[in-house]
Each structure stands twice: as structure tokens, then as C-alpha cells.
Design an enzyme around this catalytic site. Structure first.
Site, short mmCIF file in Angstrom:
data_model
loop_
_atom_site.label_atom_id
_atom_site.label_comp_id
_atom_site.label_asym_id
_atom_site.label_seq_id
_atom_site.Cartn_x
_atom_site.Cartn_y
_atom_site.Cartn_z
N LYS A 189 2.53 -9.40 -6.80
CA LYS A 189 1.45 -10.21 -6.21
C LYS A 189 0.19 -9.35 -6.14
O LYS A 189 0.04 -8.51 -5.25
CB LYS A 189 1.91 -10.67 -4.82
CG LYS A 189 0.81 -10.92 -3.80
CD LYS A 189 0.04 -12.18 -4.09
CE LYS A 189 -1.04 -12.39 -3.02
NZ LYS A 189 -2.31 -11.70 -3.37
N GLU A 265 2.18 1.44 2.35
CA GLU A 265 1.13 2.46 2.23
C GLU A 265 -0.13 1.81 2.79
O GLU A 265 -0.66 0.88 2.22
CB GLU A 265 0.97 2.85 0.76
CG GLU A 265 0.33 4.23 0.59
CD GLU A 265 -1.18 4.18 0.55
OE1 GLU A 265 -1.79 4.02 1.64
OE2 GLU A 265 -1.73 4.27 -0.55
N GLU A 399 -10.22 2.44 10.09
CA GLU A 399 -10.59 2.54 8.68
C GLU A 399 -11.69 1.55 8.33
O GLU A 399 -11.56 0.36 8.61
CB GLU A 399 -9.35 2.26 7.81
CG GLU A 399 -9.60 2.48 6.34
CD GLU A 399 -8.35 2.28 5.50
OE1 GLU A 399 -7.64 1.27 5.71
OE2 GLU A 399 -8.08 3.12 4.63
P1 ADP Z 1 -7.31 -5.44 2.31
O1 ADP Z 1 -7.86 -5.52 3.69
O2 ADP Z 1 -7.38 -4.13 1.68
O3 ADP Z 1 -7.71 -6.59 1.44
P2 ADP Z 1 -4.81 -6.73 2.68
O4 ADP Z 1 -3.66 -6.15 3.39
O5 ADP Z 1 -5.48 -7.93 3.26
O6 ADP Z 1 -5.78 -5.52 2.51
O7 ADP Z 1 -4.47 -7.07 1.18
C1 ADP Z 1 -3.60 -6.32 0.36
C2 ADP Z 1 -2.68 -7.28 -0.36
O8 ADP Z 1 -1.89 -7.96 0.62
C3 ADP Z 1 -3.38 -8.36 -1.17
O9 ADP Z 1 -2.64 -8.60 -2.35
C4 ADP Z 1 -3.32 -9.56 -0.25
O10 ADP Z 1 -3.36 -10.79 -0.93
C5 ADP Z 1 -1.96 -9.36 0.40
N1 ADP Z 1 -1.80 -10.06 1.68
C6 ADP Z 1 -2.74 -10.33 2.60
N2 ADP Z 1 -2.22 -11.00 3.65
C7 ADP Z 1 -0.89 -11.14 3.39
C8 ADP Z 1 0.22 -11.73 4.09
N3 ADP Z 1 0.07 -12.33 5.27
N4 ADP Z 1 1.44 -11.67 3.51
C9 ADP Z 1 1.61 -11.06 2.32
N5 ADP Z 1 0.61 -10.50 1.61
C10 ADP Z 1 -0.62 -10.53 2.13
#
Ligand code: ADP
Length: 495
Positions: A189, A265, A399
């Protein structure tokens, strides 16, 4: 390195809509939902990606499970898997220019960095794990004569990999290469704002001969398909790079579903610690500036807190600010650019909020602090230095994931260690000193997965990357990455 004219020729090329890869076939999301892919270079729509539904995720997981169950990949000899993975790396390398430009248009990283850190790194990572996999042996336990204890290594099964937008190919292949080398099936994903290059290399994986269903890709919203993947009852392990907030959700999802293993991570607030005996201030300042401002600070190991000893503070901050002010910020497709675009408008807004908050808390913006080049429609931010940041300030602890350096001064080694460790994070750190004993004491005392000494950033695939404290668990890179993707099985045989 590429030629500017070749890059420019690809600047405005049409990009086909991204689709889902499920069981070896390209599909639209059920119901046809899509998301716009907006280029941070100019704020314009580049293309669309499919916004996968829960049912699409279920299909992808089922395809991955079927591929694992019939052993079409895990049943192949390691040397055979290696051959296919090496072919995949060759195909990525052959498409390096197209892939790099596509990635930069999608996520905004300056192309000089993306060439190395994205496509270059992906090729190297895939080759490294391909070469490793037929050199990993099982074990024979030192048992008594009457029994034989064999320790087999087996693939785990179906791995869900959720990756971020800052370095989609580098981080994506840190997960994919060891996973696939070990014989697992994957549902990947990508982040909604950086899916295009991962879709393209997945197409190349099929071309290289990876059997259908072994690598599946679902694109779309984190809270949609990402969450569905985390809640799946048939995913054996989730590997993730991203924010702490999402990491917590993944752990919760695991607890609420099938107790899948979760490896996280989660970024950091990494201290870059400069002592009075730093040596060459100019060089240290230049490397430290790059350590926070490259890729607009959107780097999980970025040295975002400068802890500088009082005696050298004025000179060092002046040199660093001068190096930062000289950095070329702007068009990420220009080879001379040293810091490209911020990935998205919400991300830029969040960074600017951090700056405003720091000023409210009494810190001082001494360089940058604002959005620039707004007339382009893109999302650009000047390298920003903020002085007088105190441990109780939000900027000291949280961060930003942007080009913002927080400066704090200290008196002696003990205070440096105390300040360095005064956050919930523990991903990376830097120490600048000419004193060998001090360097080793600091390596031991600073809580971080990696401590750089007299440099910042750049460790290669041969060493692990992982965090302590709330920066996560488990490791990417090196042979240790296999720990997440390989199960140990004991065979106990009576002789
Ligand atoms: P950032 O703030 O760096 O965008 P995120 O943690 O929001 O970090 O995003 C990192 C990845 O996690 C992306 O692929 C995002 O689509 C996914 N993501 C965000 N929210 C969720 C969730 N609730 N469940 C699973 N994956 C998620």
C-alpha cells in the site's frame, strides 16, 4: 547522472491513471473510485490513482494467500528467485530516467537526490537481497547425541507493506526486496501522494517473471484501504514506515483482528550534537545543513535538532545558516536544485503551523520561516533555522517533517546527553567532535538506532536502520531485515 535535456523532455509527459494490481491483473477500484495525484511542483493534477475499497483489499490479500499457498514463489529454489529479482533490478535500472522523473513529479524530491536515493537505491537494494538469499543457511543445534535439532528458516506468509511518500522506492524496496527474496507474498500500500513509481516497478516485476499474485498493490486512502489491510484476518505481518499516529492505529488493528505482527519505523526528532572541538566548522556546518534541509527536511533520520556547545554556538550557527541560505531551493526537476518541493499543501501548512507555534512559545526564527515561490502554484519552503528552542517547546519534541532546524545550546557532555535523549523518539543522531573517547561515550549514551560521528546521513544497505523508544521496532536494511520476513521452525528428530 542524467542529462538536463533528457529530464526536460519528460517534464510534461502524460501519465496514465494508476490502477490496482491484484493477482497479476490491473484493475480499477470496485465502484471506480479514484484520487487525484497532485504534483507538488505546480499544484496541478498529474493523473489519478485508484482508491481501493475494503473489498479490493480483500481480493488482493486473497490473491497473495493463494500465491503463497500453492508455493509458486516460495517453492522455487532461492537461486531461481534470485534470478528473477536480479532481472527486476535490471529492468528498473533500464527505466531509471523515466522512473526518476515520474517520481519527482509525483512527490517533489529534488532530482539530484531522487536519482540516487530512489531508483539507484531501489536497484541496489533488490540486487543486495537477491544475492543474499541463496547464501542463508539453516542451523543444526548443539544437542546431545540422541537427538538432532534442525532450525529451518521459512517465509512468514502474506506480508502487508504500508509505505510513505518521502522516498517511496527506497523505503518500498527496503520492505519488498527482503520480503520477496525470502519467498513471501505481499500486498503493498503506497502513500496516496506517491504511488506512481511503485506501481510502475510492480509492472516491471511481472515483466521480470515474478509469478502473478506474489506482489499485489492497493492504492488509495490510508484510512480506507490502508486500514482495511491492517484489519485483515489473513495478513501475517504488517511492515510500516510513517507517522507515530498511524503506527499506533496499526498496533490497535492487529489487536482487534488476528494479532498480526507489526513492525514500525516511525520517524524521529534526531539530535545533531556539535561540541566545541568540532574541528572544521565550515565542513560540519555544510553537512549538517544537508542533513536537515535535503528533500525539504522530509527525511525520517533528518538531524532536526541542532544541539550546539555554547563556546562554538555563534560561529557554528552562522556557518550553518550561511550554507542553508546558499542552498538552491526550487524546481525539483532542475539538476542544480538542492532542495525541492514539500510533498503536499497540507504538509506545507502543517510545517508553517510548527514555525508559528515555535514563535508563540518564545523561540526566534533566524532564517527562512515562510513559504516561497507561491506564484508557481507549487509547495516550496525556505530552509528555516529557529534559535532559542527549549526542551519544553513543541518544536524540540515533535517531528515537523519539513525544512525546519531547532537550535538549542548546551554547556557540557552530560547536558548534551540529557537534551539529546529528552524526546520520545530514538531514530538517529549525529555527534561532531575530535575527541575519540567522547565520540564513543556519546555513541553509548545517546538513545538512537544510528549515531553518525563527524558526518550525518548516508549509511548504506549493509547496516540496519531501526528506531528505539517511540521511533519503532524492527529493522530495515542489512541481513537483519530478514528477521521480519523469515520464521524459525525447529525440527526435533530422535536418532
Ligand atoms: P505521513 O504523516 O508521513 O503521511 P502517515 O502515517 O499518515 O504518515 O502515512 C504513511 C502511510 O500510512 C501512507 O501510505 C498512508 O496512506 C498510510 N496510512 C495512513 N493512515 C492509515 C491508517 N489508518 N491505516 C493504515 N494505513 C494508513
Amino acid at each position: 547522472m542524467f542529462d538536463q535535456a533528457d529530464i526536460d523532455a519528460l517534464r510534461t509527459r502524460d501519465v496514465s491513471p494508476g490502477r490496482l494490481l491484484i493477482g497479476g491483473a490491473w484493475k480499477d477500484a470496485r465502484g471506480g473510485e479514484t484520487l487525484d495525484s497532485i504534483s507538488p511542483i505546480d499544484g496541478r493534477i498529474l493523473t489519478t490513482i485508484a482508491d481501493a475499497t475494503e473489498a479490493d483489499v480483500d481480493d488482493a490479500v486473497a490473491a497473495a494467500r493463494a500465491a503463497f499457498a500453492d508455493r509458486r514463489w516460495s517453492g522455487q529454489a532461492p537461486a531461481a528467485r534470485k534470478k528473477i529479482l536480479l532481472r527486476w533490478a535490471d529492468l528498473i535500472e533500464a527505466n531509471a530516467l523515466d522512473l526518476t522523473v515520474l517520481g519527482v513529479r509525483d512527490n517533489g524530491t529534488e532530482i539530484a537526490m531522487a536519482a540516487k536515493a530512489e531508483v539507484g537505491s531501489a536497484v541496489n537494494t533488490i540486487r543486495w537481497y537477491a544475492e543474499a538469499i541463496d547464501k542463508i543457511y539453516g542451523e543444526i543445534a548443539p544437542t546431545a547425541d540422541a537427538a538432532l535439532g534442525l532450525i529451518h528458516r521459512e517465509p512468514v506468509g502474506v506480508i502487508g507493506a504500508i509505505v510513505p511518500w518521502n522516498f517511496p522506492l527506497m523505503i518500498g524496496t527496503w520492505k519488498l526486496a527482503p520480503t520477496l527474496a525470502a519467498g513471501n507474498s505481499v500486498v503493498l500500500k503506497p502513500a496516496e501522494t506517491a504511488s506512481l513509481t511503485l506501481l510502475r516497478i510492480s509492472e516491471l516485476a511481472l515483466e521480470a517473471g515474478l509469478p502473478e499474485g506474489v506482489l499485489n498493490v492497493v492504492t488509495g486512502r490510508g484510512a480506507g484501504c490502508g486500514q482495511a489491510l491492517s484489519m485483515s484476518m489473513d495478513v501475517d505481518a504488517l511492515v510500516f514506515t510513517g507517522s507515530g499516529a498511524t503506527g499506533r492505529r496499526l498496533l490497535e488493528a492487529s489487536a482487534k483482528s488476528n494479532l498480526k505482527r507489526v513492525y514500525l519505523e516511525l520517524g524521529g526528532k534526531s539530535p545533531n550534537i556539535v561540541f566545541d572541538d568540532v574541528g572544521d566548522i565550515g565542513e560540519a556546518a555544510k553537512v549538517s545543513a544537508a542533513g536537515i534541509f535535503r528533500n525539504s527536511g522530509q527525511v525520517c533520520v533528518a538531524g532536526s535538532r541542532l544541539l550546539v556547545q555554547r563556546g562554538v554556538a555563534d560561529d557554528f550557527v552562522a556557518a550553518l545558516s550561511e550554507a542553508a541560505a546558499r542552498m538552491r531551493v526550487g524546481d525539483p526537476l532542475d539538476l542544480a536544485t538542492q532542495s525541492g518541493a514539500v510533498n503536499s499543501e497540507p504538509q506545507l501548512t502543517q510545517i508553517l503551523d510548527f514555525v508559528a507555534g515555535a514563535e508563540r512559545e518564545g523561540a526566534r526564527v533566524t532564517l527562512g520561516g515562510s513559504r516561497i515561490m507561491q506564484d508557481t502554484g507549487g509547495y516550496y519552503m525556505a530552509p528555516t533555522v529557529i534559535a532559542d528552542v527549549a526542551p519544553e517547546h513543541r518544536l524540540f519534541r515533535d517531528e515537523v517533517f519539513g525544512p525546519v532546524l531547532a537550535v538549542t545550546t548546551f554547556e557540557g557532555e552530560d547536558e548534551a546527553v540529557r537534551l539529546a535523549n529528552a524526546t520520545d523518539y530514538g531514530l538517529a543522531a549525529g555527534v561532531w567532535t575530535q575527541n575519540l573517547g567522547r565520540a564513543h561515550r556519546m555513541i553509548r549514551a545517546v538513545q538512537a538506532g544510528v549515531v553518525h560521528v563527524n558526518t550525518y546521513g548516508g549509511p548504506d544497505i549493509t547496516v540496519p536502520l531501526g528506531g528505539v523508544k517511540q521511533s519503532g521496532n524492527g529493522h530495515d536494511k542489512s541481513l537483519h531485515a530478514f528477521d521480519k520476513y523469515v520464521d524459525l521452525k525447529t525440527a526435533w528428530i530422535k536418532l
